[in-house]
Design a protein around this motif. Structure first.
Motif, PDB file in Angstrom:
ATOM      1  N   GLU A 178      81.914  -2.558 126.814  1.00  0.00           N
ATOM      2  CA  GLU A 178      82.839  -2.552 127.962  1.00  0.00           C
ATOM      3  C   GLU A 178      84.248  -2.152 127.559  1.00  0.00           C
ATOM      4  N   ASN A 179      84.429  -1.728 126.274  1.00  0.00           N
ATOM      5  CA  ASN A 179      85.771  -1.394 125.751  1.00  0.00           C
ATOM      6  C   ASN A 179      86.742  -2.545 125.910  1.00  0.00           C
ATOM      7  N   ASP A 180      86.235  -3.763 125.808  1.00  0.00           N
ATOM      8  CA  ASP A 180      87.083  -4.936 126.000  1.00  0.00           C
ATOM      9  C   ASP A 180      87.500  -5.482 124.634  1.00  0.00           C
ATOM     10  N   ASP A 181      88.761  -5.222 124.247  1.00  0.00           N
ATOM     11  CA  ASP A 181      89.242  -5.722 122.961  1.00  0.00           C
ATOM     12  C   ASP A 181      90.205  -6.887 123.166  1.00  0.00           C
ATOM     13  N   SER A 182      90.023  -7.559 124.285  1.00  0.00           N
ATOM     14  CA  SER A 182      90.907  -8.685 124.596  1.00  0.00           C
ATOM     15  C   SER A 182      90.779  -9.773 123.529  1.00  0.00           C
ATOM     16  N   GLN A 183      91.817 -10.567 123.406  1.00  0.00           N
ATOM     17  CA  GLN A 183      91.796 -11.643 122.413  1.00  0.00           C
ATOM     18  C   GLN A 183      91.863 -13.002 123.102  1.00  0.00           C
ATOM     19  N   THR A 184      90.998 -13.169 124.065  1.00  0.00           N
ATOM     20  CA  THR A 184      90.935 -14.464 124.749  1.00  0.00           C
ATOM     21  C   THR A 184      90.327 -15.484 123.782  1.00  0.00           C
ATOM     22  N   PRO A 185      90.505 -16.785 124.036  1.00  0.00           N
ATOM     23  CA  PRO A 185      89.913 -17.789 123.140  1.00  0.00           C
ATOM     24  C   PRO A 185      88.390 -17.610 123.021  1.00  0.00           C
ATOM     25  N   GLY A 186      87.739 -17.271 124.121  1.00  0.00           N
ATOM     26  CA  GLY A 186      86.279 -17.087 124.078  1.00  0.00           C
ATOM     27  C   GLY A 186      85.897 -15.916 123.182  1.00  0.00           C
ATOM     28  N   LYS A 187      86.665 -14.842 123.276  1.00  0.00           N
ATOM     29  CA  LYS A 187      86.370 -13.652 122.466  1.00  0.00           C
ATOM     30  C   LYS A 187      86.645 -13.949 120.988  1.00  0.00           C
ATOM     31  N   LYS A 188      87.723 -14.686 120.721  1.00  0.00           N
ATOM     32  CA  LYS A 188      88.041 -15.040 119.319  1.00  0.00           C
ATOM     33  C   LYS A 188      86.921 -15.890 118.725  1.00  0.00           C
ATOM     34  N   LEU A 189      86.392 -16.774 119.559  1.00  0.00           N
ATOM     35  CA  LEU A 189      85.279 -17.624 119.103  1.00  0.00           C
ATOM     36  C   LEU A 189      84.083 -16.756 118.722  1.00  0.00           C
ATOM     37  N   LEU A 190      83.844 -15.739 119.538  1.00  0.00           N
ATOM     38  CA  LEU A 190      82.721 -14.830 119.298  1.00  0.00           C
ATOM     39  C   LEU A 190      82.934 -14.035 118.006  1.00  0.00           C
ATOM     40  N   ASP A 191      84.177 -13.588 117.775  1.00  0.00           N
ATOM     41  CA  ASP A 191      84.490 -12.865 116.528  1.00  0.00           C
ATOM     42  C   ASP A 191      84.220 -13.765 115.318  1.00  0.00           C
ATOM     43  N   THR A 192      84.637 -15.022 115.429  1.00  0.00           N
ATOM     44  CA  THR A 192      84.465 -15.967 114.313  1.00  0.00           C
ATOM     45  C   THR A 192      82.980 -16.268 114.091  1.00  0.00           C
ATOM     46  N   PHE A 193      82.269 -16.416 115.204  1.00  0.00           N
ATOM     47  CA  PHE A 193      80.819 -16.683 115.142  1.00  0.00           C
ATOM     48  C   PHE A 193      80.128 -15.541 114.401  1.00  0.00           C
ATOM     49  N   LEU A 194      80.446 -14.302 114.793  1.00  0.00           N
ATOM     50  CA  LEU A 194      79.814 -13.146 114.158  1.00  0.00           C
ATOM     51  C   LEU A 194      80.225 -13.050 112.686  1.00  0.00           C
ATOM     52  N   ALA A 195      81.514 -13.251 112.413  1.00  0.00           N
ATOM     53  CA  ALA A 195      81.987 -13.146 111.018  1.00  0.00           C
ATOM     54  C   ALA A 195      81.242 -14.141 110.124  1.00  0.00           C
ATOM     55  N   GLY A 196      80.977 -15.319 110.647  1.00  0.00           N
ATOM     56  CA  GLY A 196      80.239 -16.325 109.874  1.00  0.00           C
ATOM     57  C   GLY A 196      78.838 -15.841 109.538  1.00  0.00           C
ATOM     58  N   ARG A 197      78.176 -15.323 110.533  1.00  0.00           N
ATOM     59  CA  ARG A 197      76.796 -14.835 110.316  1.00  0.00           C
ATOM     60  C   ARG A 197      76.786 -13.662 109.335  1.00  0.00           C
ATOM     61  N   LEU A 198      77.773 -12.760 109.486  1.00  0.00           N
ATOM     62  CA  LEU A 198      77.824 -11.592 108.593  1.00  0.00           C
ATOM     63  C   LEU A 198      78.101 -12.040 107.159  1.00  0.00           C
ATOM     64  N   GLY A 199      78.931 -13.038 107.017  1.00  0.00           N
ATOM     65  CA  GLY A 199      79.247 -13.554 105.677  1.00  0.00           C
ATOM     66  C   GLY A 199      77.987 -14.044 104.977  1.00  0.00           C
ATOM     67  N   HIS A 200      77.159 -14.759 105.711  1.00  0.00           N
ATOM     68  CA  HIS A 200      75.907 -15.265 105.107  1.00  0.00           C
ATOM     69  C   HIS A 200      74.940 -14.119 104.822  1.00  0.00           C
ATOM     70  N   MET A 201      74.843 -13.177 105.750  1.00  0.00           N
ATOM     71  CA  MET A 201      73.921 -12.045 105.526  1.00  0.00           C
ATOM     72  C   MET A 201      74.385 -11.186 104.357  1.00  0.00           C
TER      73      MET A 201
END
Ligand SMILES: N[C@@H](CCC(=O)N[C@@H](CS)C(=O)NCC(=O)O)C(=O)O
Length: 212
Positions: free
Chosen positions: A121-144
């Motif tokens: 959706e080309n949505d690069d907003s930095q809402t708290p929900g989106k930041k949470l999602l970035d952190t969630f993904l970064a955690g998973r990528l770190g383990h992988m």
């Protein structure tokens, strides 16, 4: 085994082309050398017959004679029972593939798909929900990253677990989201350079282009 038929949409907009889930099914069948046919079903008008096969009105589903099965993960497991190119036969090997196949869907894609939906959706907003999602993904990528730094494929030989994991990571990679995760990037490149993926991707692109 009867004729294997994978059902996907007859057309989709440009954006998801190359990522529509039938690619996982095509990829598995190409890896296994299983003959199959692709049938397109209407994208716009989804009738009762579509919902009878796929209760969410989505694709893909697979038919094998009078057996009809939906959910790409379930379809891959169904196919894997029939080919050691997709999953070994011994109990330990099967358990290893199955745990990683579920991890791909339920631990990695659970983070990567919602993250990618914002990108679609080309949505690069930095809402708290989106930041949470970035952190969630970064955690998973770190383990992988740690896992993939030590092995070529997730469970010994290439398997359906790799189809699912590589596809779940590929969408992140396509938006540059794998960042400094070099092992993840190398894994996606390794998986997507396999002839079975290259053919499946080209076939899916051609299938949708036909209806433009
Ligand atoms: N969990 C399902 C997801 C299938 C899915 O997301 N399909 C998309 C295409 S990639 C779809 O049909 N989207 C149309 C819609 O949701 O209405 C699977 O893996 O088979």
């Amino acid at each position: 085994m009867s004729e294997l038929i994978v059902h996907t949409f007859d057309w989709v907009p440009q954006m998801p082309r190359g990522f529509v889930r039938d690619i996982r099914v095509r990829w598995a069948m190409e890896e296994a050398g299983m003959p199959y046919r692709v049938v397109g079903v209407p994208f716009r008008e989804r009738g009762a017959d579509h919902f009878a096969h796929q209760p969410f009105g989505q694709v893909p589903w697979l038919t094998d004679g009078d057996i009809s099965i939906f959910e790409a993960g379930a379809i891959l497991l169904y196919l894997a029972e029939r080919s050691e190119n997709l999953m070994p036969k011994d109990a330990r090997g099967r358990a290893d593939v199955i745990q990683w196949a579920f991890a791909a869907l339920n631990s990695v894609e659970m983070a990567s798909l919602p993250w990618a939906l914002f990108k679609f959706e080309n949505d690069d907003s930095q809402t708290p929900g989106k930041k949470l999602l970035d952190t969630f993904l970064a955690g998973r990528l770190g383990h992988m990253e740690k896992v993939l730094a030590t092995r070529e494929w997730l469970a010994g030989n290439f398997s359906i677990a790799d189809i699912q994991m590589a596809d779940a990571l590929r969408v992140v990679d396509s938006f540059g989201g794998l960042g400094e995760h070099e092992a993840c990037k190398a894994y996606v490149a390794r998986a997507t350079s396999r002839p079975a993926f290259v053919k499946s991707h080209a076939d899916q692109m051609a299938h949708f282009a036909k209806a433009d």
